[in-house]
Design a protein around this motif. Structure first.
Motif, short mmCIF file in Angstrom:
data_model
loop_
_atom_site.label_atom_id
_atom_site.label_comp_id
_atom_site.label_asym_id
_atom_site.label_seq_id
_atom_site.Cartn_x
_atom_site.Cartn_y
_atom_site.Cartn_z
N HIS A 47 0.81 -1.21 0.00
CA HIS A 47 0.00 0.00 0.00
C HIS A 47 0.85 1.27 0.00
O HIS A 47 1.99 1.26 0.45
CB HIS A 47 -0.91 0.02 1.23
N GLU A 54 0.78 -0.57 -4.71
CA GLU A 54 -0.65 -0.41 -4.91
C GLU A 54 -0.93 1.03 -4.51
O GLU A 54 -1.09 1.35 -3.34
CB GLU A 54 -1.48 -1.38 -4.06
N SER A 57 -5.50 1.76 -7.14
CA SER A 57 -6.75 1.31 -6.52
C SER A 57 -7.40 2.43 -5.73
O SER A 57 -6.73 3.33 -5.22
CB SER A 57 -6.50 0.17 -5.54
N HIS A 101 -9.33 3.28 -2.34
CA HIS A 101 -9.51 2.73 -1.00
C HIS A 101 -10.29 3.68 -0.10
O HIS A 101 -10.42 3.45 1.10
CB HIS A 101 -8.17 2.43 -0.33
N HIS A 131 -8.74 -4.02 -8.23
CA HIS A 131 -10.14 -4.23 -7.79
C HIS A 131 -11.09 -3.07 -8.14
O HIS A 131 -11.48 -2.28 -7.29
CB HIS A 131 -10.22 -4.59 -6.32
N ARG A 161 -13.42 -10.57 -3.36
CA ARG A 161 -13.57 -9.53 -4.38
C ARG A 161 -13.98 -10.09 -5.76
O ARG A 161 -14.99 -9.72 -6.31
CB ARG A 161 -12.26 -8.74 -4.51
N ASP A 188 -3.87 -10.41 -4.73
CA ASP A 188 -3.98 -9.47 -3.61
C ASP A 188 -3.61 -10.20 -2.32
O ASP A 188 -4.27 -10.04 -1.28
CB ASP A 188 -5.43 -8.93 -3.53
ZN ZN Z 1 -6.39 -2.79 -2.45
#
Ligand code: ZN
Ligand code: DGT
Ligand code: CA
Ligand code: CA
Length: 594
Positions: free
Chosen positions: A377, A420, A445, A447, A475, A513, A536
């Motif tokens: 992340h 990510e 992504s 979030h 996602h 997901r 993931d």
């Molecule tokens: Zn994610």
């Protein structure tokens, strides 16, 4: 019966929840949650650790818990847990499934208002009594009612990983039974739908009573709903319902097609059979007077052939054009597990993963992969311990070092450095262009800000997609199956933008997901958008979720040519670099025209 580590961990979590309801001392509670956490990141089977008496060596697992886990793994049962469970009303466990409701609040509701089930809670909320409890209030009460509504909407369906574990065990035990001839899973599980209502199992046998008797007494069965020689229905562990059908050997192909479904697919097949003067049911063809005799049918392939069709893989049996394609001989050669060469979008302990870089890499090697992309992340995901620029640079250096190591050089394995990267509110990215340019690839992504309207969300995502540094979109809809709805986004518009810019779209293979949804892939493929299947993964076990991703890719009619991570080392690098170099070139052209 062996327990998977995930299941043992889950029981430890339940114990912690129950101890909290009892108002036990926080240190004791924490010991259980810590142990559950520790089990998530094992890099060898828990059975081995137990058998070799090495559980206690794991940080976070003390003597008392070692004993309990040993009992659980060796006997499949934990007396302490059973007793603890018995001291609470059964309905209380369902309360833990409600979004936003933890042990503290459940305890308050239980002790002060006598709430011991979701139904109780609904009544209390509607009477306005929940709002009056200390620490609750109107807002919480409204949220609880919404959570109850969502919970009911999803009741009775299961994520595929829950069903897969049970199916694997049941099928292998049944397969070993003497009276079992052919055997197969059926229904939505065989079609690899994103969620499963119940598990269907089909067996051929000349001694159906023995098979059904064995089935209903299987250790995974918690309750028998229907028991007959050819048709039984049970409730398994975790509340999953399972139907078993036992048919005669010659009926098996007919029954398998029928119970695999989908219902809509079956209806089409039946009408094709009728065109030939045959009426098709779950057991056989019945021939109308004057019609031609059908051929002998020994397997599914011959059944499809008798109807003038190529064999249709179960994942495609959704009445989405598969019959026409099978008739024309144009069904795609669907991607298979053995086509996968590597994967991107994995997490490590640097952000919210539970295993280190090297542990993840070795797990990927064991899985037979040639490469693994690390995408921890970015800094705005602070709840997931997202990396800032400095920590990211350290990770990149560590990856480059590992790639140069003897171990990697000899095995020919390679790590790719990625991130990510959060897509921020206006579609800005969480790192500067300069930082992103130091990476091999970037997953983008969303979030945060899930409540935006469709137009805002779509613009936000498309803006990120237009960024030259974004390699792949993670996602896409943010959905958590059976738990959180997708945020509104115009998927065809996003697909269009991805096609224009050469941005890859992910199939996030986590069973939570399975996003982007399989129903959109034929459109994406038509537009020329490439797919990447990403687990993931937050643990070494999480890499196994790639299997679910393959199922979804197959449901989306994808072949290995559509999925970039089927490319080997030596070819994948150019795909990762393509978008950046294309846009640099375009910029170059523009500049020279100026
Ligand atoms: Zn994610
Ligand atoms: P699920 O369990 O809700 O996830 O979905 P399925 O597809 O597994 O549905 P299920 O378990 O009710 O039935 C298994 C298969 O049996 C289904 O895919 C098709 C077949 N089937 C069940 N009921 C009917 C029916 O009324 N007509 C036809 N043609 N087929 C049926
Ligand atoms: Ca089913
Ligand atoms: Ca069923």
């Amino acid at each position: 019966m062996s327990e998977t580590p995930a299941h043992v961990g889950e029981i430890l979590e339940h114990i912690a929840q129950l101890l909290e309801l009892k108002g036990e001392n926080p240190f004791k509670i924490r010991a259980y949650t810590n142990a559950a956490r520790a089990l998530e990141s094992l890099s060898e089977p828990i059975e081995t650790l137990v058998a070799e008496g090495r559980l206690g060596e794991i940080e976070g697992i003390g003597k008392a818990i070692t004993e309990k886990v040993t009992e659980l793994v060796t006997t499949g049962r934990l007396e302490y847990y059973e007793e603890l469970k018995d001291s609470f009303p059964e309905g209380i466990f369902e309360l833990f499934e409600l979004q936003g409701l933890g042990a503290k609040k459940i305890k308050a509701l239980h002790d002060q208002l006598g709430v011991s089930s979701v139904d109780d809670l609904e009544r209390i909320c509607k009477e306005g009594k929940a709002a009056e409890l200390t620490g609750f209030g109107e807002k919480t009460q409204t949220k609880l009612l919404k959570a109850i509504e969502d919970h009911r909407k999803h009741a009775g369906r299961f994520r595929i990983n829950v069903v897969a574990l049970l199916a694997e065990q049941l099928l292998s035990d049944l397969r070993a039974h003497e009276a079992v001839g052919q055997i197969s899973e059926g229904g939505s599980f065989r079609r690899r739908k994103e969620t499963i209502g119940d598990l269907d199992i089909l067996v051929s046998s000349n001694r159906p009573e023995e098979v059904s008797g064995f089935f209903i007494h299987h250790p995974l069965v918690e309750e028998v709903i229907v028991h007959g020689p050819t048709k039984s229905s049970v409730r398994l562990q975790d509340g999953v319902q399972c139907d078993l059908r036992v048919v005669k050997p010659e009926e098996f192909p007919f029954a398998l097609v029928y119970f695999t479904g989908s219902k809509e697919h079956n209806i089409r097949l039946r009408s094709r059979a009728l065109d030939r003067g045959w009426s098709l049911n779950e057991y056989r063809f019945t021939v109308a007077e004057g019609a031609d005799q059908p051929p002998v049918i020994r397997d599914e392939k011959e059944l499809y052939k008798s109807l003038g069709l190529d064999f249709i893989p179960p994942e495609l049996r959704e009445d989405k054009g598969e019959i026409a394609a099978a008739e024309a001989g144009t069904l795609p050669d669907l991607i298979e597990w053995s086509n996968l060469r590597g994967t991107f979008h994995c997490h490590t302990t640097a952000s919210d993963g539970k295993n280190s870089l090297i542990e993840m890499a070795r797990a990927a090697i064991n899985l037979g992969l040639e490469y693994l992309g690390i995408a921890d992340h970015s800094k705005s995901s602070f709840q997931a311990h997202g990396l800032d620029t400095v920590r990211l640079a350290e990770q990149v250096a560590e990856i480059r070092e590992l790639n140069a190591s003897k171990e990697f050089q000899e095995s020919g394995f390679r790590l790719f450095a990625g991130t990510e990267c959060d897509i921020l509110k206006e579609g800005d990215l969480d790192f500067s262009d300069e930082v992103l340019a130091t990476l091999d690839y970037v997953v983008a992504s969303v979030h945060s800000g899930f409540t935006a309207d469709e137009k805002t969300m779509t613009e936000r995502i498309i803006r990120a997609i237009r960024h030259p540094q974004i390699t792949m979109m993670g996602h896409l809809t943010g959905r958590l199956l059976l738990s959180r709805d997708a945020y509104p986004v115009n998927i065809p518009a996003v697909i269009e933008a991805a096609a224009e810019t050469g941005t890859i779209i992910e199939i996030n293979a986590s069973p939570w997901r399975l996003d982007m949804d399989w129903r959109w892939w034929p459109l994406a493929k038509e537009k020329g958008v490439k797919c990447v299947i990403n687990p993931d993964a937050h643990t070494v076990f999480g890499l196994q979720d790639l299997h679910y991703g393959i199922g979804i890719a197959r449901k989306g009619w994808l072949t290995k040519a559509d999925v970039v991570n089927c490319l080997p080392l030596g070819k994948i690098e150019a795909v990762l670099a393509a978008k950046r170099s294309k846009q640099v070139q375009q910029k170059g052209i523009l500049n020279s025209e100026n």
